[in-house]
Design a protein around this motif. Structure first.
Motif, mmCIF file in Angstrom:
data_model
loop_
_atom_site.group_PDB
_atom_site.id
_atom_site.type_symbol
_atom_site.label_atom_id
_atom_site.label_comp_id
_atom_site.label_asym_id
_atom_site.label_seq_id
_atom_site.Cartn_x
_atom_site.Cartn_y
_atom_site.Cartn_z
ATOM 1 N N ASP A 116 64.115 15.744 -8.296
ATOM 2 C CA ASP A 116 64.767 14.547 -7.755
ATOM 3 C C ASP A 116 66.177 14.896 -7.283
ATOM 4 N N ASN A 117 66.933 13.899 -6.882
ATOM 5 C CA ASN A 117 68.269 14.134 -6.323
ATOM 6 C C ASN A 117 69.254 14.663 -7.351
ATOM 7 N N ASP A 118 68.956 14.482 -8.627
ATOM 8 C CA ASP A 118 69.804 15.030 -9.693
ATOM 9 C C ASP A 118 69.307 16.396 -10.160
ATOM 10 N N TYR A 119 68.389 16.963 -9.400
ATOM 11 C CA TYR A 119 67.772 18.260 -9.700
ATOM 12 C C TYR A 119 67.084 18.273 -11.067
ATOM 13 N N LYS A 120 66.436 17.153 -11.364
ATOM 14 C CA LYS A 120 65.572 17.087 -12.544
ATOM 15 C C LYS A 120 64.131 17.162 -12.063
ATOM 16 N N ILE A 121 63.344 18.000 -12.719
ATOM 17 C CA ILE A 121 61.967 18.192 -12.273
ATOM 18 C C ILE A 121 61.148 16.934 -12.578
ATOM 19 N N ILE A 122 60.422 16.461 -11.576
ATOM 20 C CA ILE A 122 59.599 15.260 -11.740
ATOM 21 C C ILE A 122 58.134 15.524 -11.411
ATOM 22 N N GLY A 123 57.824 16.737 -10.964
ATOM 23 C CA GLY A 123 56.435 17.028 -10.631
ATOM 24 C C GLY A 123 56.222 18.494 -10.315
ATOM 25 N N THR A 124 54.967 18.841 -10.110
ATOM 26 C CA THR A 124 54.627 20.229 -9.801
ATOM 27 C C THR A 124 53.247 20.301 -9.157
ATOM 28 N N PHE A 125 52.990 21.404 -8.477
ATOM 29 C CA PHE A 125 51.653 21.750 -8.005
ATOM 30 C C PHE A 125 51.633 23.257 -7.781
ATOM 31 N N TYR A 126 50.461 23.809 -7.532
ATOM 32 C CA TYR A 126 50.355 25.250 -7.350
ATOM 33 C C TYR A 126 49.265 25.574 -6.344
ATOM 34 N N PHE A 127 49.287 26.813 -5.858
ATOM 35 C CA PHE A 127 48.329 27.268 -4.851
ATOM 36 C C PHE A 127 48.362 28.787 -4.826
ATOM 37 N N SER A 128 47.461 29.371 -4.061
ATOM 38 C CA SER A 128 47.436 30.825 -3.886
ATOM 39 C C SER A 128 47.556 31.169 -2.412
ATOM 40 N N LEU A 129 48.058 32.353 -2.152
ATOM 41 C CA LEU A 129 48.172 32.871 -0.793
ATOM 42 C C LEU A 129 47.357 34.147 -0.680
#
Length: 321
Positions: A45-58
């Motif tokens: 978020d704007n306060d640099y607090k993590i609010i989510g995640t996701f992942y993938f491969s290349l």
């Protein structure tokens, strides 16, 4: 709000998935895919607090860079929490997250994107607006809050007959931690179907990751010989049918149904809420899973390719492009 690639040991990530994540978010699981060029993205978020995640491969094939759902994972693991209780604001917030995800994906400069979203994500308009092909896929789940008699009567007549036949033929399904038996039966199935599989990953899942706290497997035996196996991983809420296989040279075809039924029963007895078959769009596999009486759940694939590649893919997988 911003999205950036983070390390798997990022403290804020670990705290987030401890509260909101499942088995596929755990570092012990994701570390299996180091060789798959996995990326974990943090949503801040704007306060640099993590609010989510996701992942993938290349991956790279010839000159093409492919951003994709990581193998053996049902989706990209997108989770986030939304602080607002106002319905309109909540929808706007979610759309904002998806727009930031799109910008982040664009930064990866992939020639091809094929990414599965979790079942819980139903707002795919931002992807549609940004020239992704949004394609529905399906998985099956069983609600384990039913009693075992209800679970059995929900099965098709054919699947119940498979279980009766296994009993008449003296086939027994036993829980096992000898995952070599599971591996052998799974590899026989992949070989029979002429389907490529990453054996290194299979070994990591069965022999580096799996333990009595996060997985279970049942093998069906006839006259002491293993003829079919089903392997699941789980968190505190849900079991996932990850691997299965059978020996087509065995005298019975009912061992697979018996081993899988025992996995379903095990998940219920363990107090889990759902049994996820990890779906399939292959017609005969879908029919087999449907025989256990699950509920159908849609999820969405977001696909995009550069124009020359998209035109080529239309001849190969037209229903996705």
């Amino acid at each position: 709000m911003k999205i950036e690639t983070i390390d798997i040991n990022h403290t804020a990530y670990l705290n987030l998935v401890k509260q909101y994540g499942g088995i596929f978010h755990q570092p012990e699981w994701l570390k299996l895919f180091d060789d798959e060029q996995m990326r974990i993205a943090g949503i801040f978020d704007n306060d640099y607090k993590i609010i989510g995640t996701f992942y993938f491969s290349l991956s790279k094939k010839l000159f093409f860079k492919h951003l994709k759902t990581t193998p053996f994972n049902p989706n990209c693991g997108l989770i986030f929490y939304n602080r607002t209780s106002n319905k309109s604001n909540a929808l706007s917030f979610e759309k904002k997250i998806h727009h930031h995800i799109i910008n982040y994906l664009n930064q990866q400069k992939a020639h091809l994107i094929t990414l599965a979203l979790p079942c819980e994500i139903t707002d795919t308009q931002p992807y549609f607006w940004n020239n992704f092909k949004v394609v529905p896929f399906y998985t099956y789940m069983i609600d384990l809050k039913q009693d075992e008699n209800q679970l059995l009567t929900s099965c098709s007549a054919q699947r119940r007959n498979d279980l009766k036949k296994a009993n008449k033929e003296g086939i027994v399904a036993l829980q096992t931690y000898d995952y070599n038996e599971v591996l052998n039966l799974v590899l026989k199935t992949f070989k029979r179907k002429s389907t490529a599989v990453n054996q290194t990953l299979l070994h990591k899942i069965l022999f580096s990751f799996a333990n009595e706290h996060n997985s279970f497997a049942y093998v069906a035996y006839q006259n002491g010989i293993p003829i079919a196996a089903s392997f699941c991983i789980h968190d505190s809420q849900k079991a996932y049918y990850l691997l299965g296989g059978y020996d087509d040279k065995a005298g019975s075809s009912s061992g697979g149904a018996l081993s899988l039924w025992n996995c379903i029963s095990h998940a219920k007895q363990a107090g889990l809420q759902k049994f996820d078959f990890e779906g399939s769009m292959i017609k005969e596999v879908e029919k087999y899973m449907r025989g256990f009486g699950p509920e159908l759940y849609p999820y969405y694939m977001i696909n995009r390719a550069i124009l020359p590649l998209e035109l080529a893919l239309k001849f190969i997988v037209r229903n996705r492009f």
